[in-house]
Design a protein around this motif. Structure first.
Motif, PDB file in Angstrom:
ATOM      1  N   ASP A 615      20.780  17.994  13.277  1.00 57.29           N
ATOM      2  CA  ASP A 615      19.483  18.285  13.911  1.00 57.29           C
ATOM      3  C   ASP A 615      18.389  17.340  13.419  1.00 57.29           C
ATOM      4  O   ASP A 615      17.262  17.759  13.169  1.00 57.29           O
ATOM      5  CB  ASP A 615      19.065  19.739  13.668  1.00 57.29           C
ATOM      6  CG  ASP A 615      20.041  20.737  14.291  1.00 57.29           C
ATOM      7  OD1 ASP A 615      20.735  20.343  15.243  1.00 57.29           O
ATOM      8  OD2 ASP A 615      20.107  21.880  13.811  1.00 57.29           O
ATOM      9  N   ASP A 617      15.554  14.893  13.970  1.00 58.12           N
ATOM     10  CA  ASP A 617      14.617  14.624  15.057  1.00 58.12           C
ATOM     11  C   ASP A 617      13.766  13.417  14.683  1.00 58.12           C
ATOM     12  O   ASP A 617      12.952  13.487  13.768  1.00 58.12           O
ATOM     13  CB  ASP A 617      13.729  15.846  15.306  1.00 58.12           C
ATOM     14  CG  ASP A 617      12.776  15.650  16.485  1.00 58.12           C
ATOM     15  OD1 ASP A 617      12.958  14.670  17.239  1.00 58.12           O
ATOM     16  OD2 ASP A 617      11.853  16.482  16.641  1.00 58.12           O
ATOM     17  N   ASP A 620      11.974  10.728  19.453  1.00 54.30           N
ATOM     18  CA  ASP A 620      12.170   9.835  20.613  1.00 54.30           C
ATOM     19  C   ASP A 620      13.164  10.429  21.597  1.00 54.30           C
ATOM     20  O   ASP A 620      13.997   9.720  22.175  1.00 54.30           O
ATOM     21  CB  ASP A 620      12.651   8.467  20.145  1.00 54.30           C
ATOM     22  CG  ASP A 620      13.944   8.557  19.341  1.00 54.30           C
ATOM     23  OD1 ASP A 620      14.325   9.680  18.976  1.00 54.30           O
ATOM     24  OD2 ASP A 620      14.567   7.504  19.101  1.00 54.30           O
ATOM     25  N   LYS A 621      13.092  11.721  21.803  1.00 55.97           N
ATOM     26  CA  LYS A 621      14.036  12.367  22.704  1.00 55.97           C
ATOM     27  C   LYS A 621      13.715  12.039  24.168  1.00 55.97           C
ATOM     28  O   LYS A 621      12.560  12.063  24.588  1.00 55.97           O
ATOM     29  CB  LYS A 621      14.011  13.889  22.499  1.00 55.97           C
ATOM     30  CG  LYS A 621      14.663  14.332  21.190  1.00 55.97           C
ATOM     31  CD  LYS A 621      14.768  15.842  21.131  1.00 55.97           C
ATOM     32  CE  LYS A 621      15.518  16.279  19.869  1.00 55.97           C
ATOM     33  NZ  LYS A 621      15.677  17.744  19.801  1.00 55.97           N
ATOM     34  N   ASN A 622      14.779  11.731  24.926  1.00 55.53           N
ATOM     35  CA  ASN A 622      14.688  11.496  26.370  1.00 55.53           C
ATOM     36  C   ASN A 622      15.630  12.475  27.043  1.00 55.53           C
ATOM     37  O   ASN A 622      16.848  12.281  27.075  1.00 55.53           O
ATOM     38  CB  ASN A 622      15.066  10.047  26.709  1.00 55.53           C
ATOM     39  CG  ASN A 622      14.778   9.702  28.156  1.00 55.53           C
ATOM     40  OD1 ASN A 622      14.736  10.567  29.028  1.00 55.53           O
ATOM     41  ND2 ASN A 622      14.583   8.413  28.421  1.00 55.53           N
ATOM     42  N   GLU A 623      15.084  13.524  27.592  1.00 58.01           N
ATOM     43  CA  GLU A 623      15.912  14.609  28.099  1.00 58.01           C
ATOM     44  C   GLU A 623      16.788  14.170  29.263  1.00 58.01           C
ATOM     45  O   GLU A 623      17.943  14.588  29.377  1.00 58.01           O
ATOM     46  CB  GLU A 623      15.024  15.785  28.526  1.00 58.01           C
ATOM     47  CG  GLU A 623      14.263  16.419  27.359  1.00 58.01           C
ATOM     48  CD  GLU A 623      13.427  17.598  27.812  1.00 58.01           C
ATOM     49  OE1 GLU A 623      13.428  17.885  29.028  1.00 58.01           O
ATOM     50  OE2 GLU A 623      12.777  18.233  26.949  1.00 58.01           O
ATOM     51  N   GLU A 626      19.644  12.115  27.843  1.00 59.05           N
ATOM     52  CA  GLU A 626      20.548  12.984  27.092  1.00 59.05           C
ATOM     53  C   GLU A 626      21.404  13.817  28.030  1.00 59.05           C
ATOM     54  O   GLU A 626      22.602  14.021  27.788  1.00 59.05           O
ATOM     55  CB  GLU A 626      19.750  13.897  26.155  1.00 59.05           C
ATOM     56  CG  GLU A 626      19.129  13.178  24.967  1.00 59.05           C
ATOM     57  CD  GLU A 626      18.374  14.126  24.063  1.00 59.05           C
ATOM     58  OE1 GLU A 626      18.325  15.331  24.399  1.00 59.05           O
ATOM     59  OE2 GLU A 626      17.831  13.673  23.041  1.00 59.05           O
ATOM     60  N   SER A 655      22.133  10.764  17.831  1.00 62.65           N
ATOM     61  CA  SER A 655      20.871  10.061  18.103  1.00 62.65           C
ATOM     62  C   SER A 655      20.471   9.156  16.949  1.00 62.65           C
ATOM     63  O   SER A 655      19.369   8.615  16.938  1.00 62.65           O
ATOM     64  CB  SER A 655      19.759  11.079  18.367  1.00 62.65           C
ATOM     65  OG  SER A 655      19.550  11.896  17.230  1.00 62.65           O
TER      66      SER A 655
END
Length: 800
Positions: A615, A617, A620-623, A626, A655
């Motif tokens: 987990d 984080d 820089d999450k790109n839903e 993903e 990630s």
């Protein structure tokens, strides 16, 4: 008329003084009471009333009820029954008063043999008593100068007779009269000093001198620790006579007589003569006496002289040898010179023993750095100057003076941080040394390297004055000492000379990390002092403040990775994406680092995050991306999980990877790979807790890597392919090693690697083998078909 049954009356008589007095009052109720006249009580009511008086838990409510109903305590007189009157008129038997008795010989035995843990403190106690006598004389001489006229010098002298086993201690203090001898030495636990201090407080001009040491009135009897006979000769300016007190160790009595021997008379003061026991005669050594004085009474405010042997080097003439004299006579021209040699002439004289003055009693502004360093070297037998010192005075609820030092090196070794008992803090009470053997009372274990002296007037000591009792005052003192120690260390860290703190951290850095684990209350003081290597500073350690200053604006946490070395930490696959983003990662390379950082949890509202756990984080999450990757590789992850089984808790898209195909991360609440390695080394064969704390492991894959793409293609074409299964197993084993875990079967892993190497290197550098028959056929065929022909060169236009 209120009637009490016989049972009630007898109950009242048995109830004690309080109930009896109340019952007597009840029996004298006036007959004319309007509320009591004609009242008829049943037997039940009488019994209830009796029980209400004798039962302590119900008496309050019952009395209030009776007061309201019958107007008791209002002065009316009622007539009671004859039986009740006769019973209540009988007074209780008078109580007998007894005095506490004590078997004096047994009490003396307890004081001598059970109160003190170390025999050598007898000299400290006797010197303290002599110092109090001198202090009393000095105080009284302010108002009466005639008291000190006979002997103006105020000092203490100790004479040791080694041959006969006798120690004599003489002071020129206030002395004692005959009655004071009886009161002070004849009454155990009666302190003459305490009595004198009480008289000062009661007087109008009190508050002049508060340096008196005695408290309990048993210090004198410590002489029987080493002596079987004690003789006290004393002369008080209040009396014209000198008296001698004599007592023995195993006796319950003592004698007092007038001293008429002219040779033993003293102008004023007290002389104590100790006839040592057979097993304690080694205390009569002058050198040992001098050592004890320097250890316990070095800073007593009066000079202490000891009888010491001294020597003077002199040159003396040497008598000429007769043979050499004849030779000299033959040579008339040679000048004759007297021959001499150096000899040491021995003699005995008084020597001042307590030369060192307590610099903590001076104004800090008047003491130079050189004086602080010199005192440090002398007091703690050091040869190097300290890194820092702190001289302060604390006033208010707790008053004490102290000087603290940070030593330049660790005397017990850099790795020794569990030695809780040290002799680094010397406790003094009114300049008299009490103890240096502490078990965390003044400093916690992680600050045990701090050295110094603490001097206070009022400390909760036990009767032997050897043990510091636990109390609120001690806790307050401990907090203030720790605060000054932290300020001193912080001053070193802010010094312009960066090498000073590097030297400190090299010696005592682990102590502060231990403080993160053991002392949560002082996390805010400890955290700014910590130093770590990082991905952007592999050669020089940085502080947490420097890390926070270098953080990216969007960075929300302090990232770290724990490993056994900087090399393995910086090459770990967990750092790939983080380093690409330019984020800094702390390298925790010492065994204690990870536990210390986990104990801190956060610094300046920034949480510590282990990048080797699940987990992670990075913000820089790109839903959409993903979701697309999960759709493409979701079934492949399930297929890999099915193959690995219980080895991993889950298989998911990573990630944090960019160049590695996969990585094995720890569960959020389990041990990291580094912690698991450390705990295995300390488990001593017990693996029960290891299996419980290993926690879950998550296998993360990199969808952009060619190996993962081939594994994905293998799943879609033939999920049961044997080579694909072997590839998954080998990929897991490789991730296990690269992530810092230890493979359970290293030999099996080695076999898989060799097998893959054999396949990859097959026929890469050597030609394939050909059958012998095929080689012969090829050879014969070449001989029959081809012939060699020599061709001469031809000239064309003059050129060949």
């Amino acid at each position: 008329m209120i009637r009490l049954s016989k049972r009630s009356v007898s109950t009242l008589l048995r109830a004690g003084d309080r109930s009896f007095r109340f019952a007597a009052a009840a029996s004298s109720i006036s007959r004319s009471s309007p509320s009591a006249t004609g009242v008829k009580r049943s037997g039940t009511e009488s019994r209830w009333y009796s029980s209400s008086l004798t039962n302590g838990t119900k008496s309050t409510g019952s009395l209030a009820h009776l007061n309201m109903q019958t107007n008791w305590f209002m002065g009316h007189r009622n007539e009671s029954s004859a039986a009740a009157s006769d019973s209540s008129s009988q007074a209780p038997p008078p109580a007998e008063k007894f005095e506490y008795q004590a078997e004096v010989s047994r009490l003396m035995d307890l004081i001598v043999n059970s109160l003190y843990s170390n025999k050598e403190v007898f000299l400290r106690e006797l010197i303290s008593n002599a110092s109090d006598a001198l202090d009393k004389l000095r105080y009284l001489s302010v108002t009466d100068s005639e008291i000190a006229k006979d002997t103006p010098n105020l000092d203490i002298r100790i004479y040791a007779d080694k041959e006969n086993g006798i120690i004599t201690l003489t002071d020129s203090g206030i002395g004692m009269t005959r009655q004071e001898l009886v009161d002070c030495l004849g009454t155990i636990a009666q302190s003459g000093t305490a009595k004198f201090m009480k008289a000062l407080k009661d007087s109008k001009d009190a508050g002049g001198d508060n340096n008196l040491i005695g408290q309990f009135g048993v210090g004198f009897y410590s002489a029987f620790l080493v002596a079987d006979r004690v003789i006290v000769s004393t002369k008080s300016p209040k009396s014209d006579k000198q008296y001698v007190w004599e007592g023995e160790a195993n006796s319950s009595s003592f004698t007092i007589q007038e001293d008429t021997d002219p040779q033993s008379l003293i102008p004023r003061g007290t002389r104590i003569t100790l006839h040592l026991k057979q097993d304690a005669k080694n205390f009569a050594d002058p050198e040992r006496i001098q050592k004890l004085v320097k250890n316990y009474s070095q800073f007593v405010s009066f000079p202490i002289y000891t009888w010491q042997e001294k020597g003077i080097t002199k040159e003396v003439e040497v008598e000429d040898d007769p043979t050499e004299t004849k030779k000299d006579d033959q040579d008339d021209q040679t000048e004759k010179k007297k021959k001499t040699k150096k000899v040491v002439e021995r003699y005995w004289d008084w020597e001042l023993t307590n030369e060192t003055q307590p610099i903590w009693l001076r104004n800090p502004k008047e003491v130079t750095t050189q004086e602080y360093n010199e005192f440090y070297r002398k007091a703690f037998n050091e040869y190097l100057d300290p890194l820092a010192s702190s001289h302060f005075t604390t006033e208010g609820e707790v008053e004490f003076r102290s000087i603290l030092y940070v030593p330049p090196v660790s005397p017990t070794g850099k790795d020794d941080i569990v030695n809780q008992k040290t002799k680094n803090i010397r406790l003094y009470v009114k300049r008299v040394f009490i103890s240096d053997d502490f078990d965390g009372e003044l400093f916690p274990r992680y600050l045990s390297f701090v050295k110094g002296v603490v001097d206070s007037h009022d400390l909760p000591l036990n009767v032997s004055r050897e043990i510091l009792q636990e109390s609120r005052i001690v806790r307050i003192m401990k907090k203030r000492l720790m605060r000054k120690a932290f300020d001193m260390i912080l001053g070193i860290s802010l010094s312009e000379n960066r090498g000073d703190y590097e030297n400190f951290w090299d010696n005592f850095g682990k102590h502060l990390k231990l403080g993160c684990i053991e002392d949560r209350e002082n996390h805010k003081r400890i955290a700014p002092l910590l130093r770590f290597f990082s991905s952007q500073s592999e050669n020089d350690m940085i502080s947490l403040d420097e890390y926070v200053e270098n953080m990216k604006p969007e960075q929300k946490a302090i990232y770290y990775i724990a490993s056994d070395s900087i090399t393995s930490a910086k090459n770990a696959p967990f750092l790939e994406k983080i380093l690409e983003k330019g984020l800094e990662v702390l390298y925790l390379v010492e065994p204690i680092d990870e536990v210390a950082v986990q104990s801190l949890k956060a610094y300046k509202d920034k949480d510590f995050v282990d990048i080797s756990k699940e987990d992670l984080d990075l913000g820089d999450k790109n839903e959409e991306k993903e979701a697309a990757v999960k759709k493409e590789f979701g079934q492949t992850c399930d297929w890999i999980k099915k193959r690995l089984g219980d080895k991993v808790a889950n298989v998911q898209i990573s990630s944090r990877l960019s160049s590695s195909p996969c990585v094995l991360v720890s569960g959020k609440f389990g041990w990291s790979a580094n912690m698991e390695r450390l705990m295995k080394a300390q488990s001593a064969g017990d693996t029960t807790s290891l299996e419980f704390m290993k926690g879950r492991r998550v296998f993360e894959i990199n969808p952009d890597h060619s190996i993962i793409k081939n594994i994905n293609a293998a799943y879609k074409s033939n999920p049961n392919d044997e080579d694909a299964m072997k590839a998954i197993d080998l990929m897991y084993d490789a991730a296990l090693v690269s992530s810092g875990f230890t493979p359970e079967n290293p030999a099996e892993l080695g076999g898989k690697i060799y097998e893959m190497m054999g396949i990859a290197l097959s026929a890469k550098w050597s030609s394939p083998e050909v059958q012998p028959q095929q080689q012969e056929m090829a050879h014969s065929h070449s001989e029959d078909t081809f012939e060699a022909e020599v061709v001469e060169p031809v000239e064309v236009d003059g050129k060949k």
